[in-house]
Structure formats: structure tokens, C-alpha cells
Design a protein around this motif. Structure first.
Motif, PDB file in Angstrom:
ATOM      1  N   ASP A 163       0.820  -1.216   0.000  1.00 14.73           N
ATOM      2  CA  ASP A 163       0.000   0.000   0.000  1.00 14.73           C
ATOM      3  C   ASP A 163       0.853   1.264   0.000  1.00 14.73           C
ATOM      4  OD1 ASP A 163      -2.092  -1.782   0.088  1.00 14.73           O
ATOM      5  OD2 ASP A 163      -2.667  -1.330   2.152  1.00 14.73           O
ATOM      6  N   GLU A 164       1.933   1.261   0.780  1.00 14.91           N
ATOM      7  CA  GLU A 164       2.793   2.443   0.857  1.00 14.91           C
ATOM      8  C   GLU A 164       3.420   2.763  -0.499  1.00 14.91           C
ATOM      9  OE1 GLU A 164       6.950   3.675   3.048  1.00 14.91           O
ATOM     10  OE2 GLU A 164       5.605   2.342   4.129  1.00 14.91           O
ATOM     11  N   VAL A 165       3.909   1.741  -1.182  1.00 13.32           N
ATOM     12  CA  VAL A 165       4.515   1.939  -2.498  1.00 13.32           C
ATOM     13  C   VAL A 165       3.478   2.438  -3.496  1.00 13.32           C
ATOM     14  CG1 VAL A 165       5.612   0.743  -4.446  1.00 13.32           C
ATOM     15  CG2 VAL A 165       6.392   0.299  -2.115  1.00 13.32           C
ATOM     16  N   MET A 166       2.269   1.925  -3.398  1.00 18.31           N
ATOM     17  CA  MET A 166       1.212   2.353  -4.320  1.00 18.31           C
ATOM     18  C   MET A 166       0.862   3.829  -4.152  1.00 18.31           C
ATOM     19  SD  MET A 166       0.406   0.217  -6.549  1.00 18.31           S
ATOM     20  CE  MET A 166      -1.107   0.933  -7.158  1.00 18.31           C
ATOM     21  N   HIS A 167       1.155   4.381  -3.004  1.00 16.99           N
ATOM     22  CA  HIS A 167       0.842   5.790  -2.759  1.00 16.99           C
ATOM     23  C   HIS A 167       2.061   6.703  -2.930  1.00 16.99           C
ATOM     24  CE1 HIS A 167      -2.590   3.812  -0.721  1.00 16.99           C
ATOM     25  NE2 HIS A 167      -3.225   4.772  -1.365  1.00 16.99           N
ATOM     26  N   ASN A 168       3.151   6.153  -3.504  1.00 18.64           N
ATOM     27  CA  ASN A 168       4.356   6.949  -3.682  1.00 18.64           C
ATOM     28  C   ASN A 168       4.942   6.675  -5.067  1.00 18.64           C
ATOM     29  OD1 ASN A 168       7.009   8.022  -3.639  1.00 18.64           O
ATOM     30  ND2 ASN A 168       7.039   7.888  -1.407  1.00 18.64           N
ATOM     31  N   SER A 169       4.610   7.511  -6.026  1.00 19.26           N
ATOM     32  CA  SER A 169       5.028   7.284  -7.410  1.00 19.26           C
ATOM     33  C   SER A 169       6.547   7.335  -7.582  1.00 19.26           C
ATOM     34  CB  SER A 169       4.352   8.272  -8.355  1.00 19.26           C
ATOM     35  OG  SER A 169       4.707   9.591  -8.020  1.00 19.26           O
ATOM     36  N   MET A 170       7.239   8.132  -6.760  1.00 19.35           N
ATOM     37  CA  MET A 170       8.687   8.209  -6.874  1.00 19.35           C
ATOM     38  C   MET A 170       9.341   6.873  -6.494  1.00 19.35           C
ATOM     39  SD  MET A 170      11.401  10.966  -5.393  1.00 19.35           S
ATOM     40  CE  MET A 170      11.567  10.336  -3.751  1.00 19.35           C
ATOM     41  N   ILE A 171       8.884   6.257  -5.423  1.00 18.23           N
ATOM     42  CA  ILE A 171       9.430   4.955  -5.022  1.00 18.23           C
ATOM     43  C   ILE A 171       9.140   3.918  -6.107  1.00 18.23           C
ATOM     44  CG2 ILE A 171       9.192   3.049  -3.371  1.00 18.23           C
ATOM     45  CD1 ILE A 171       8.838   5.148  -1.181  1.00 18.23           C
ATOM     46  N   ARG A 172       7.927   3.927  -6.637  1.00 17.22           N
ATOM     47  CA  ARG A 172       7.590   2.985  -7.716  1.00 17.22           C
ATOM     48  C   ARG A 172       8.525   3.168  -8.908  1.00 17.22           C
ATOM     49  NH1 ARG A 172       2.442   4.491  -6.749  1.00 17.22           N
ATOM     50  NH2 ARG A 172       2.225   5.550  -8.743  1.00 17.22           N
ATOM     51  N   GLN A 173       8.788   4.410  -9.269  1.00 12.14           N
ATOM     52  CA  GLN A 173       9.658   4.662 -10.417  1.00 12.14           C
ATOM     53  C   GLN A 173      11.080   4.157 -10.153  1.00 12.14           C
ATOM     54  OE1 GLN A 173       8.625   5.484 -13.355  1.00 12.14           O
ATOM     55  NE2 GLN A 173      10.687   5.338 -14.159  1.00 12.14           N
ATOM     56  N   LEU A 174      11.601   4.384  -8.963  1.00 11.40           N
ATOM     57  CA  LEU A 174      12.934   3.875  -8.608  1.00 11.40           C
ATOM     58  C   LEU A 174      12.974   2.353  -8.672  1.00 11.40           C
ATOM     59  CD1 LEU A 174      13.815   6.278  -5.656  1.00 11.40           C
ATOM     60  CD2 LEU A 174      14.889   6.212  -7.931  1.00 11.40           C
ATOM     61  N   MET A 175      11.923   1.716  -8.173  1.00  9.55           N
ATOM     62  CA  MET A 175      11.870   0.254  -8.206  1.00  9.55           C
ATOM     63  C   MET A 175      11.759  -0.253  -9.646  1.00  9.55           C
ATOM     64  SD  MET A 175       9.644  -0.873  -4.925  1.00  9.55           S
ATOM     65  CE  MET A 175      10.196  -0.470  -3.273  1.00  9.55           C
ATOM     66  N   ARG A 176      10.992   0.432 -10.464  1.00 11.58           N
ATOM     67  CA  ARG A 176      10.879   0.045 -11.882  1.00 11.58           C
ATOM     68  C   ARG A 176      12.243   0.103 -12.566  1.00 11.58           C
ATOM     69  NH1 ARG A 176       5.593   2.819 -11.988  1.00 11.58           N
ATOM     70  NH2 ARG A 176       4.068   1.174 -12.277  1.00 11.58           N
ATOM     71  N   MET A 177      13.040   1.113 -12.219  1.00  7.22           N
ATOM     72  CA  MET A 177      14.375   1.240 -12.809  1.00  7.22           C
ATOM     73  C   MET A 177      15.253   0.054 -12.411  1.00  7.22           C
ATOM     74  SD  MET A 177      14.782   5.401 -12.463  1.00  7.22           S
ATOM     75  CE  MET A 177      16.507   5.319 -12.157  1.00  7.22           C
ATOM     76  N   SER A 178      15.173  -0.380 -11.162  1.00  9.82           N
ATOM     77  CA  SER A 178      15.939  -1.552 -10.721  1.00  9.82           C
ATOM     78  C   SER A 178      15.494  -2.798 -11.468  1.00  9.82           C
ATOM     79  CB  SER A 178      15.767  -1.783  -9.219  1.00  9.82           C
ATOM     80  OG  SER A 178      16.445  -0.808  -8.492  1.00  9.82           O
ATOM     81  N   VAL A 179      14.196  -2.966 -11.609  1.00 14.12           N
ATOM     82  CA  VAL A 179      13.660  -4.140 -12.301  1.00 14.12           C
ATOM     83  C   VAL A 179      14.065  -4.128 -13.764  1.00 14.12           C
ATOM     84  CG1 VAL A 179      11.539  -5.315 -13.021  1.00 14.12           C
ATOM     85  CG2 VAL A 179      11.746  -4.442 -10.692  1.00 14.12           C
ATOM     86  N   ALA A 180      14.074  -2.969 -14.371  1.00 15.82           N
ATOM     87  CA  ALA A 180      14.431  -2.861 -15.790  1.00 15.82           C
ATOM     88  C   ALA A 180      15.837  -3.399 -16.057  1.00 15.82           C
ATOM     89  CB  ALA A 180      14.315  -1.419 -16.257  1.00 15.82           C
ATOM     90  N   THR A 181      16.754  -3.256 -15.105  1.00 13.05           N
ATOM     91  CA  THR A 181      18.116  -3.775 -15.294  1.00 13.05           C
ATOM     92  C   THR A 181      18.123  -5.297 -15.376  1.00 13.05           C
ATOM     93  OG1 THR A 181      18.629  -3.914 -12.926  1.00 13.05           O
ATOM     94  CG2 THR A 181      19.115  -1.828 -14.029  1.00 13.05           C
ATOM     95  N   SER A 182      17.075  -5.941 -14.863  1.00 15.90           N
ATOM     96  CA  SER A 182      17.016  -7.398 -14.905  1.00 15.90           C
ATOM     97  C   SER A 182      16.169  -7.904 -16.074  1.00 15.90           C
ATOM     98  CB  SER A 182      16.454  -7.948 -13.591  1.00 15.90           C
ATOM     99  OG  SER A 182      15.094  -7.581 -13.457  1.00 15.90           O
ATOM    100  N   ASN A 183      15.719  -6.987 -16.914  1.00 12.12           N
ATOM    101  CA  ASN A 183      14.905  -7.342 -18.074  1.00 12.12           C
ATOM    102  C   ASN A 183      13.622  -8.079 -17.661  1.00 12.12           C
ATOM    103  OD1 ASN A 183      14.423  -7.164 -20.808  1.00 12.12           O
ATOM    104  ND2 ASN A 183      15.332  -9.163 -21.239  1.00 12.12           N
ATOM    105  N   ALA A 184      13.004  -7.602 -16.614  1.00 13.72           N
ATOM    106  CA  ALA A 184      11.730  -8.165 -16.144  1.00 13.72           C
ATOM    107  C   ALA A 184      10.697  -7.045 -16.114  1.00 13.72           C
ATOM    108  CB  ALA A 184      11.905  -8.769 -14.748  1.00 13.72           C
ATOM    109  N   LYS A 185       9.443  -7.420 -15.975  1.00 17.91           N
ATOM    110  CA  LYS A 185       8.366  -6.444 -15.846  1.00 17.91           C
ATOM    111  C   LYS A 185       7.993  -6.324 -14.377  1.00 17.91           C
ATOM    112  CE  LYS A 185       6.291  -7.290 -20.349  1.00 17.91           C
ATOM    113  NZ  LYS A 185       5.126  -7.826 -21.040  1.00 17.91           N
ATOM    114  N   SER A 186       7.644  -5.116 -13.966  1.00 17.06           N
ATOM    115  CA  SER A 186       7.235  -4.905 -12.576  1.00 17.06           C
ATOM    116  C   SER A 186       5.757  -4.576 -12.507  1.00 17.06           C
ATOM    117  CB  SER A 186       8.059  -3.781 -11.943  1.00 17.06           C
ATOM    118  OG  SER A 186       7.969  -2.604 -12.718  1.00 17.06           O
ATOM    119  N   TYR A 187       5.115  -5.103 -11.477  1.00 17.87           N
ATOM    120  CA  TYR A 187       3.704  -4.852 -11.216  1.00 17.87           C
ATOM    121  C   TYR A 187       3.571  -4.448  -9.756  1.00 17.87           C
ATOM    122  CZ  TYR A 187       3.038  -7.412 -15.562  1.00 17.87           C
ATOM    123  OH  TYR A 187       3.112  -7.827 -16.866  1.00 17.87           O
ATOM    124  N   PHE A 188       2.852  -3.378  -9.511  1.00 23.25           N
ATOM    125  CA  PHE A 188       2.630  -2.897  -8.158  1.00 23.25           C
ATOM    126  C   PHE A 188       1.134  -2.930  -7.882  1.00 23.25           C
ATOM    127  CE2 PHE A 188       6.494  -1.038  -9.777  1.00 23.25           C
ATOM    128  CZ  PHE A 188       7.394  -1.303  -8.755  1.00 23.25           C
TER     129      PHE A 188
END
Length: 165
Positions: A37-62
Motif C-alpha cells: 500500500d505504501e509503495v502504491m501511494h508513492n510514485s517516486m518509489i515505484r519509479q525507482l523500483m521500476r528502474m531496478s527491475v528494468a536492469t534485470s529485463n523483467a516487468k514490474s507490477y505494483f
């Protein structure tokens, strides 16, 4: 019946470099789900996490915690192929604490095992092992998970030894 293509992890940090590199290397997942829930209410954290996931060539879902079971079931069904009967890559689910894992189980998500690491020290928490600290509520949630037939282990990395909890 448990879905062997679901890999569940408890880590207070959620997605970070170790997730994007070591766990991806070991499990070859192509999707990461973060029910929080906390991540869903913080777009900046989601974007940072998406960047980490992108380095692994995976898709992220929140997802919000209460909506995660529906999302996970949908992703699992999309992966199934009736024509080839072929199993797909695992879906890696990273939860902040055992309570979220409990909510997944209560929502009908079936899996075999949950690995725990990085439940940080806080007021009222006692050290279990390594960087795993739990309070009474955490222990109750772990007991619920075990009673549901899910194996609970403490494991630092995918290449380190598992310790039954």
C-alpha cells in the motif's frame, strides 16, 4: 494445489539491487509483483523500483495488498498455455512483511514456500537470525502461513543455505 511458478519473498527493502541481479539470475523470473500500500501511494518509489527491475529485463507490477491476489492470479493465468502445456518463468512476489503474505493466502494465492530476509530491528522486535527481527504479530502471521501448508525459510540470498522457521 500450490502454484510452483510463484516465488514469494519477504524483504523490508522490497526491490533493490540484490533482487534485480541475484534473485533474477537464480530464478529466471520475468515478472516481479510488489503488493504494498505504501509503495502504491508513492510514485517516486515505484519509479525507482521500476528502474531496478528494468536492469534485470523483467516487468514490474505494483498493487495494493487487498488487490494483489487478483493480479497474481491473472498473471498466472496469462502465462499458462493450453496449446503447449508449457510452464512459464516464475513470478517473483516481494512482500514487506509476513502480514502481506498472509493476505495473499487469505486471498486464495497458492504457493509452496516463502523465504524471509531483511526484517529490520524495530521497537518490540526480537532477533531471530541474521537481519530477521520479529514481533508477536510477525510470528503469528508466520504461524498462519505455516498452518496453510507453506514452507517458511530464512534465506539471505538464493545461493545461501535455507533455515526452516
Amino acid at each position: 494445489m500450490a502454484n510452483e511458478e510463484l516465488v514469494v519473498r519477504v524483504d523490508n527493502r522490497l526491490i533493490h539491487g540484490q533482487t534485480a541481479v541475484m534473485w533474477k539470475e537464480a530464478l529466471n523470473f520475468d515478472r516481479i509483483v510488489v503488493p504494498d500500500d505504501e509503495v502504491m501511494h508513492n510514485s517516486m518509489i515505484r519509479q525507482l523500483m521500476r528502474m531496478s527491475v528494468a536492469t534485470s529485463n523483467a516487468k514490474s507490477y505494483f498493487s495494493l495488498v487487498n488487490q494483489a491476489p487478483k493480479l497474481i492470479k491473472k498473471l498466472s493465468q496469462e502465462q499458462s498455455s493450453l496449446l503447449t502445456n508449457k510452464k512459464g518463468n516464475p513470478i517473483f512476489i516481494v512482500c514487506r512483511n509476513p502480514f502481506v503474505v498472509r493476505k495473499l493466502i487469505e486471498g486464495g494465492v497458492k504457493f509452496n514456500k516463502v523465504s524471509i530476509w531483511n526484517m529490520f530491528a524495530d521497537e518490540g522486535k526480537q532477533k531471530v537470525v541474521g537481519s530477521v527481527y520479529m514481533n508477536k504479530k510477525d510470528r503469528e502471521d508466520v504461524e498462519f502461513i505455516k498452518q496453510a501448508g507453506v514452507r517458511v525459510v530464512i534465506q539471505e540470498t538464493p545461493f545461501s543455505k535455507e533455515y526452516e522457521l
